[in-house]
Design a protein around this motif. Structure first.
Motif, PDB file in Angstrom:
ATOM      1  N   THR A 144       0.842  -1.186   0.000  1.00  0.00           N
ATOM      2  CA  THR A 144       0.000   0.000   0.000  1.00  0.00           C
ATOM      3  C   THR A 144       0.881   1.242   0.000  1.00  0.00           C
ATOM      4  OG1 THR A 144      -0.042  -0.199   2.379  1.00  0.00           O
ATOM      5  CG2 THR A 144      -1.954  -1.006   1.193  1.00  0.00           C
ATOM      6  N   ASP A 145       2.171   1.045   0.115  1.00  0.00           N
ATOM      7  CA  ASP A 145       3.069   2.190   0.068  1.00  0.00           C
ATOM      8  C   ASP A 145       3.551   2.393  -1.370  1.00  0.00           C
ATOM      9  OD1 ASP A 145       4.831   0.182  -0.406  1.00  0.00           O
ATOM     10  OD2 ASP A 145       5.858   0.353   1.519  1.00  0.00           O
ATOM     11  N   ALA A 146       4.415   3.350  -1.554  1.00  0.00           N
ATOM     12  CA  ALA A 146       4.809   3.728  -2.903  1.00  0.00           C
ATOM     13  C   ALA A 146       6.089   3.044  -3.350  1.00  0.00           C
ATOM     14  CB  ALA A 146       4.967   5.248  -2.964  1.00  0.00           C
ATOM     15  N   ALA A 147       6.597   2.126  -2.511  1.00  0.00           N
ATOM     16  CA  ALA A 147       7.949   1.603  -2.739  1.00  0.00           C
ATOM     17  C   ALA A 147       8.175   1.084  -4.158  1.00  0.00           C
ATOM     18  CB  ALA A 147       8.255   0.504  -1.723  1.00  0.00           C
ATOM     19  N   ARG A 148       7.227   0.327  -4.681  1.00  0.00           N
ATOM     20  CA  ARG A 148       7.506  -0.331  -5.958  1.00  0.00           C
ATOM     21  C   ARG A 148       7.019   0.457  -7.154  1.00  0.00           C
ATOM     22  NH1 ARG A 148       7.027  -6.245  -3.729  1.00  0.00           N
ATOM     23  NH2 ARG A 148       9.262  -6.667  -3.679  1.00  0.00           N
ATOM     24  N   ILE A 149       6.473   1.625  -6.881  1.00  0.00           N
ATOM     25  CA  ILE A 149       5.914   2.401  -7.984  1.00  0.00           C
ATOM     26  C   ILE A 149       7.008   3.056  -8.802  1.00  0.00           C
ATOM     27  CG2 ILE A 149       4.536   4.453  -8.475  1.00  0.00           C
ATOM     28  CD1 ILE A 149       2.591   3.491  -6.523  1.00  0.00           C
ATOM     29  N   ASP A 150       8.025   3.538  -8.121  1.00  0.00           N
ATOM     30  CA  ASP A 150       9.111   4.180  -8.854  1.00  0.00           C
ATOM     31  C   ASP A 150       9.780   3.193  -9.799  1.00  0.00           C
ATOM     32  OD1 ASP A 150       8.435   6.001  -6.833  1.00  0.00           O
ATOM     33  OD2 ASP A 150      10.378   6.960  -7.050  1.00  0.00           O
ATOM     34  N   GLN A 151      10.000   1.993  -9.281  1.00  0.00           N
ATOM     35  CA  GLN A 151      10.614   0.945 -10.101  1.00  0.00           C
ATOM     36  C   GLN A 151       9.801   0.736 -11.386  1.00  0.00           C
ATOM     37  OE1 GLN A 151      10.646  -2.782  -7.974  1.00  0.00           O
ATOM     38  NE2 GLN A 151      11.423  -3.945  -9.735  1.00  0.00           N
ATOM     39  N   LEU A 152       8.508   0.668 -11.216  1.00  0.00           N
ATOM     40  CA  LEU A 152       7.625   0.433 -12.362  1.00  0.00           C
ATOM     41  C   LEU A 152       7.668   1.595 -13.344  1.00  0.00           C
ATOM     42  CD1 LEU A 152       5.303  -1.287 -13.648  1.00  0.00           C
ATOM     43  CD2 LEU A 152       3.724   0.096 -12.301  1.00  0.00           C
ATOM     44  N   VAL A 153       7.510   2.793 -12.811  1.00  0.00           N
ATOM     45  CA  VAL A 153       7.424   3.961 -13.686  1.00  0.00           C
ATOM     46  C   VAL A 153       8.771   4.245 -14.336  1.00  0.00           C
ATOM     47  CG1 VAL A 153       6.991   6.444 -13.742  1.00  0.00           C
ATOM     48  CG2 VAL A 153       5.473   4.940 -12.441  1.00  0.00           C
ATOM     49  N   HIS A 154       9.836   4.098 -13.553  1.00  0.00           N
ATOM     50  CA  HIS A 154      11.161   4.402 -14.097  1.00  0.00           C
ATOM     51  C   HIS A 154      11.613   3.400 -15.137  1.00  0.00           C
ATOM     52  CE1 HIS A 154      12.151   7.119 -10.466  1.00  0.00           C
ATOM     53  NE2 HIS A 154      11.662   7.801 -11.465  1.00  0.00           N
ATOM     54  N   SER A 155      10.980   2.232 -15.178  1.00  0.00           N
ATOM     55  CA  SER A 155      11.370   1.267 -16.203  1.00  0.00           C
ATOM     56  C   SER A 155      11.079   1.813 -17.599  1.00  0.00           C
ATOM     57  CB  SER A 155      10.601  -0.043 -16.014  1.00  0.00           C
ATOM     58  OG  SER A 155       9.248   0.121 -16.417  1.00  0.00           O
ATOM     59  N   GLY A 156      10.181   2.795 -17.652  1.00  0.00           N
ATOM     60  CA  GLY A 156       9.833   3.337 -18.960  1.00  0.00           C
ATOM     61  C   GLY A 156       8.952   2.399 -19.764  1.00  0.00           C
ATOM     62  N   LEU A 157       8.519   1.339 -19.123  1.00  0.00           N
ATOM     63  CA  LEU A 157       7.810   0.283 -19.844  1.00  0.00           C
ATOM     64  C   LEU A 157       6.345   0.606 -20.051  1.00  0.00           C
ATOM     65  CD1 LEU A 157       8.566  -2.546 -20.874  1.00  0.00           C
ATOM     66  CD2 LEU A 157       7.608  -3.443 -18.753  1.00  0.00           C
ATOM     67  N   ILE A 158       5.793   1.428 -19.167  1.00  0.00           N
ATOM     68  CA  ILE A 158       4.338   1.578 -19.187  1.00  0.00           C
ATOM     69  C   ILE A 158       3.915   2.999 -19.529  1.00  0.00           C
ATOM     70  CG2 ILE A 158       3.844  -0.301 -17.587  1.00  0.00           C
ATOM     71  CD1 ILE A 158       3.615   2.033 -15.452  1.00  0.00           C
ATOM     72  N   ASP A 159       2.740   3.072 -20.153  1.00  0.00           N
ATOM     73  CA  ASP A 159       2.165   4.374 -20.480  1.00  0.00           C
ATOM     74  C   ASP A 159       1.309   4.916 -19.345  1.00  0.00           C
ATOM     75  OD1 ASP A 159       3.291   4.210 -22.995  1.00  0.00           O
ATOM     76  OD2 ASP A 159       1.466   3.474 -23.960  1.00  0.00           O
ATOM     77  N   GLY A 160       0.761   4.025 -18.538  1.00  0.00           N
ATOM     78  CA  GLY A 160      -0.144   4.481 -17.488  1.00  0.00           C
ATOM     79  C   GLY A 160      -0.464   3.369 -16.514  1.00  0.00           C
ATOM     80  N   VAL A 161      -1.200   3.723 -15.464  1.00  0.00           N
ATOM     81  CA  VAL A 161      -1.426   2.820 -14.347  1.00  0.00           C
ATOM     82  C   VAL A 161      -2.897   2.849 -13.931  1.00  0.00           C
ATOM     83  CG1 VAL A 161      -0.823   2.347 -11.925  1.00  0.00           C
ATOM     84  CG2 VAL A 161       0.912   3.224 -13.497  1.00  0.00           C
ATOM     85  N   VAL A 162      -3.433   1.667 -13.629  1.00  0.00           N
ATOM     86  CA  VAL A 162      -4.729   1.562 -12.962  1.00  0.00           C
ATOM     87  C   VAL A 162      -4.465   1.059 -11.546  1.00  0.00           C
ATOM     88  CG1 VAL A 162      -7.007   0.464 -12.949  1.00  0.00           C
ATOM     89  CG2 VAL A 162      -5.909   1.011 -15.135  1.00  0.00           C
ATOM     90  N   VAL A 163      -4.982   1.759 -10.542  1.00  0.00           N
ATOM     91  CA  VAL A 163      -4.750   1.388  -9.153  1.00  0.00           C
ATOM     92  C   VAL A 163      -5.997   0.727  -8.581  1.00  0.00           C
ATOM     93  CG1 VAL A 163      -4.053   2.195  -6.862  1.00  0.00           C
ATOM     94  CG2 VAL A 163      -3.238   3.387  -8.908  1.00  0.00           C
ATOM     95  N   MET A 164      -5.816  -0.415  -7.959  1.00  0.00           N
ATOM     96  CA  MET A 164      -6.916  -1.152  -7.327  1.00  0.00           C
ATOM     97  C   MET A 164      -6.827  -1.021  -5.819  1.00  0.00           C
ATOM     98  SD  MET A 164      -7.111  -4.991  -8.890  1.00  0.00           S
ATOM     99  CE  MET A 164      -7.605  -5.793  -7.357  1.00  0.00           C
ATOM    100  N   GLU A 165      -7.945  -1.206  -5.115  1.00  0.00           N
ATOM    101  CA  GLU A 165      -7.953  -1.268  -3.657  1.00  0.00           C
ATOM    102  C   GLU A 165      -7.363   0.003  -3.063  1.00  0.00           C
ATOM    103  OE1 GLU A 165      -9.079  -4.272  -1.981  1.00  0.00           O
ATOM    104  OE2 GLU A 165      -9.783  -4.729  -3.990  1.00  0.00           O
ATOM    105  N   VAL A 166      -8.082   1.070  -3.285  1.00  0.00           N
ATOM    106  CA  VAL A 166      -7.573   2.394  -2.939  1.00  0.00           C
ATOM    107  C   VAL A 166      -7.909   2.753  -1.494  1.00  0.00           C
ATOM    108  CG1 VAL A 166      -7.746   4.840  -3.525  1.00  0.00           C
ATOM    109  CG2 VAL A 166      -7.768   3.115  -5.337  1.00  0.00           C
ATOM    110  N   TYR A 167      -6.949   3.354  -0.817  1.00  0.00           N
ATOM    111  CA  TYR A 167      -7.142   3.850   0.547  1.00  0.00           C
ATOM    112  C   TYR A 167      -7.466   5.345   0.505  1.00  0.00           C
ATOM    113  CZ  TYR A 167      -5.456  -0.636   2.031  1.00  0.00           C
ATOM    114  OH  TYR A 167      -5.350  -1.976   2.228  1.00  0.00           O
TER     115      TYR A 167
END
Lengths: 345, 345
Positions: free
Chosen positions: B109-132
């Motif tokens: 639920t923290d942001a730890a793995r988001i940078d890894q994902l975004v910085h990979s340059g692999l994705i255009d966008g994100v859908v977030v599930m189970e929002v707090y």
């Protein structure tokens, strides 16, 4: 390369902006050496400002490896259940752990969408879920020459990497358990429901064959039933079971969604579980068995292990750490909720 | 570009091998003009022979668009259920329909793995599930400036694209329904279990607030309970409910996994559903409600629509066909399984 020359920042730009050496940026991005937190923060800030997208794409083009794998799952053929959810989540977790990305790729049971996926050049390999004995998808993946592993297995899986439930061992164990308790009239309930290929679906066929083999060793008569994958269908099935086998003393259920209906259908006829009929789930999930009243003992599907190992085996193939195809059968684990009792003699 | 010059086949190689023009190969691959089936077959055969990987990667590098989006889901925070499975499958199907690929990305639920994902340059966008309500992942995605949509919503979702269940309307409708039938002692059961952030989890907080608002309009007393997300926990909760509110006449359940235990716990105390207590599931899935004995009426979660629209909205943003952030609340649909009856006066 118009995009790059137009406005894509380079690693050198990032180093300049952050006021560090090019090597330090590389260490930070590729995690090849530790970098002080404050330095890392400066580098990340510079990357954000410059909208620097580091590596995945350029690296993929250079290496012809994308570190993306696809999980192929069938749409609507038959009900996906808690087992499928665990495949998804454990496969995704294992991929991430190994530095890969997992794409969820819906496909039919035919090969139609496989070419589209493979020809995109986007993926290094494929994990196939819900395998049929003769599976067009598997044939096509073989022809295309792309690495793949199966969660499940075809009729002739030699030379293919797979991980599957040990259905044969599961049925033999369950039958042995019941026979030790004196049961002789042991029935089995399969799932139907919307899938014309269900009779080609590995888990169903292997379980049926193992059941018939266990019966063939005895003088008993096979008692096979099937109904839709719903509680209501299970409830409706009970009178049929009792008409065909009024003296039935145990039921194996390979139809998780019907289980609660079967138990409540039995109760509606004044037949208690386990006093009059013992009931046990085969390869089902603990959440479902636990929610039935009374709770149903089960051989729990090793879903998380299957999802994890399907991905693990594929990545091993991709990285060359495995030479021969992996062929693993995983046992279900018995969970006792008290729905099995000795037979009345 | 070493990989390319080394041995990567070009589109021209494919044209030559297939004996067609370069333009025809382009039409076939990019589907920009119809190509005769026999020609297409020749081209595909040539692509296979030459191991030609056409487009996704090179196109991604050129356009700086990958047509890959990520579905962020939390690991182990609380039980994922049938609802989550439907998010996964409907989101993947919608992505495929629009020519995108969906990556399943486990994160805390923290942001730890988001940078890894975004910085990979692999994705255009994100859908977030189970929002707090206060969600670090959402904050971080905003900072990173990558397009995203939510399935769910934060406390202050203005300016963010989201699709969520209309929890407020759901509770108001359910309470109105029960009050019309004369119920005044209406309790609600929430889920706990392993997630220290459950009190920050949007569906729980919004449902609780809506319940309290509905109660505040009356002279009634709120009757709120919670237990772990399991049938056994539901069963154990029943004596507590009856101790605190022996005259309870209706229960709203926002704890799908406990529902069967609550019903069987009531039965064990000689309390029939719906004769003595009416029970209704909030935002649950029909498969679970249908499997309980007796079956439980429910307001069914619009899970497939949520998964589909989360992806649809994101792709609309990516393709510029939507200017303002989409903000949609979707109603649950009532499914009557007969577990609601008029209150005894």
């Amino acid at each position: 390369m118009a995009g790059r020359s137009r406005d894509m920042a380079t690693m050198r730009d990032v180093a300049q902006r952050a006021g560090v050496s090019l090597a330090t940026v590389s260490f930070a991005i590729n995690k090849t050496k530790p970098v002080a937190p404050s330095t890392r923060e400066r580098i990340e800030a510079a990357m954000l400002e410059l909208n620097y997208k580091p590596n995945a794409i350029a690296r993929a083009l250079a290496s012809r490896r994308t570190r993306i794998i696809a999980l192929l799952f069938p749409v609507l053929e038959h009900n996906l259940d808690g087992t499928a959810l665990k495949f998804f989540t454990s496969a995704a977790a294992e991929a991430q752990r190994r530095g890969y990305n997992l794409i969820l790729w819906p496909s039919g049971t035919d090969a139609a969408r496989i070419d589209q996926l493979v020809h995109s050049g986007l993926i290094d390999g494929v994990v196939v879920m819900e395998v049929y004995l003769h599976d067009e998808r598997v044939e096509r993946l073989r022809e295309l020459g792309i690495p793949f592993t199966l969660i499940g297995r075809t009729a002739e899986p030699r030379g293919i990497s797979y991980v599957d439930v040990n259905f044969e061992g599961l049925v033999a164990t369950a039958m042995h358990h019941l026979r030790e308790l004196g049961h002789r009239r042991i029935g089995i309930v399969f799932g139907e429901g919307g899938d014309p290929l269900i009779s080609e679906y590995g888990p169903v066929v292997r379980t049926r064959d193992a059941y018939l083999a266990a019966i063939a060793d005895t003088e008993d008569e096979p008692l096979m039933f099937s109904c839709d994958q719903s509680s209501a269908a299970g409830r409706r099935l009970v009178p049929d079971i009792l008409r065909q086998a009024p003296d039935i003393s145990a039921l194996l259920l390979l139809n998780e969604h019907a289980a609660s209906g079967i138990v409540s259908g039995l109760r509606a006829q004044g037949i208690g579980v386990p006093e009059s009929v013992s009931v046990v789930g085969l390869g089902s999930s603990i959440e479902v068995a636990e929610a039935i009243d009374p709770q149903i003992s089960l051989y729990e599907s090793p879903s998380e292990e299957l999802g994890r190992r399907g991905v693990e085996d594929l990545i091993d193939v991709l990285e060359g750490t495995r030479s021969a195809p992996g062929a693993s059968l995983v046992d279900c684990v018995f969970v006792d909720f008290g729905s099995i009792a000795p037979a009345h003699s």
